[in-house]
Design a protein around this motif. Structure first.
Motif, mmCIF file in Angstrom:
data_model
loop_
_atom_site.group_PDB
_atom_site.id
_atom_site.type_symbol
_atom_site.label_atom_id
_atom_site.label_comp_id
_atom_site.label_asym_id
_atom_site.label_seq_id
_atom_site.Cartn_x
_atom_site.Cartn_y
_atom_site.Cartn_z
ATOM 1 N N GLN A 83 -2.922 3.976 5.641
ATOM 2 C CA GLN A 83 -1.633 3.700 6.275
ATOM 3 C C GLN A 83 -1.458 4.474 7.583
ATOM 4 O O GLN A 83 -1.034 3.873 8.581
ATOM 5 C CB GLN A 83 -0.459 3.941 5.339
ATOM 6 C CG GLN A 83 0.849 3.444 5.952
ATOM 7 C CD GLN A 83 2.018 3.450 4.987
ATOM 8 O OE1 GLN A 83 1.967 4.071 3.931
ATOM 9 N NE2 GLN A 83 3.076 2.757 5.345
ATOM 10 N N SER A 98 0.878 -2.996 0.201
ATOM 11 C CA SER A 98 1.329 -3.333 -1.154
ATOM 12 C C SER A 98 0.817 -4.708 -1.587
ATOM 13 O O SER A 98 0.662 -4.963 -2.773
ATOM 14 C CB SER A 98 2.851 -3.280 -1.243
ATOM 15 O OG SER A 98 3.442 -4.355 -0.532
ATOM 16 N N GLY A 143 3.487 -0.511 4.975
ATOM 17 C CA GLY A 143 3.640 -0.379 3.528
ATOM 18 C C GLY A 143 3.637 -1.732 2.844
ATOM 19 O O GLY A 143 3.029 -1.909 1.784
ATOM 20 N N ALA A 144 4.310 -2.697 3.480
ATOM 21 C CA ALA A 144 4.332 -4.063 2.929
ATOM 22 C C ALA A 144 2.929 -4.675 2.950
ATOM 23 O O ALA A 144 2.516 -5.319 1.990
ATOM 24 C CB ALA A 144 5.303 -4.931 3.721
#
Length: 155
Positions: A90, A40, A36-37
């Motif tokens: 993802q 993002s 997720g990081a």
């Protein structure tokens, strides 16, 4: 999601003169926040490509993901798996990071690329220091561990 053989794709990646790199430990127990990081930092991601370098152990999660998408999971050197939509990226990245394979991940858009290995290291490569600093700052803020004084040599 599509899978194909792209002979010479890794050779092309290795010949690319990446100016900057930074390596982090891959947190196998926290792959959702880790990926997720990563995503993002890209902003709205359109797609992503996993290019397999080598398969160390049978990547059961990656094979299961491919089977879910009605794809034949024959994972070999230079195999390319493309997540064609943002929603597929993802899960593909999580399955690849947890799959005991060495691979390159190329997001679209491409502010950086990463090489992850079965030794639980993820190296980000960029041609601009700003792109790499963004990764380093965000990962440090989220508590991910940088591997200091490590340089990945691409052969």
């Amino acid at each position: 999601m599509i899978i194909s053989q792209q002979s010479g794709a890794l050779k092309k990646f290795r010949r690319t003169p990446w100016r900057f790199q930074r390596t982090f430990q891959t947190p196998l127990r926290s792959l959702a926040p880790f990926t997720g990081a990563i995503l993002s930092m890209i902003g709205p991601v359109n797609s992503g490509t996993v290019l397999i370098d080598s398969v160390i152990f049978q990547p059961k999660n990656l094979e299961a993901l491919l089977t879910q998408h009605h794809l034949q999971p024959s994972l070999l050197h230079d195999m390319t798996i493309v997540a064609e939509t943002a929603a597929e990226v993802q899960p593909l990245l999580i399955a690849a990071l947890g799959g005991w394979i060495d691979f390159v991940f190329i997001p679209s858009p491409k502010p950086f690329v990463l090489y992850a290995d079965h030794d639980e290291y993820t190296t980000f490569f960029a041609n601009s220091k700003g792109s790499l600093n963004k990764v380093s700052t965000a990962f440090a803020a989220q508590g991910f561990t940088a591997v200091e004084d490590y340089t990945r040599v691409l052969r």
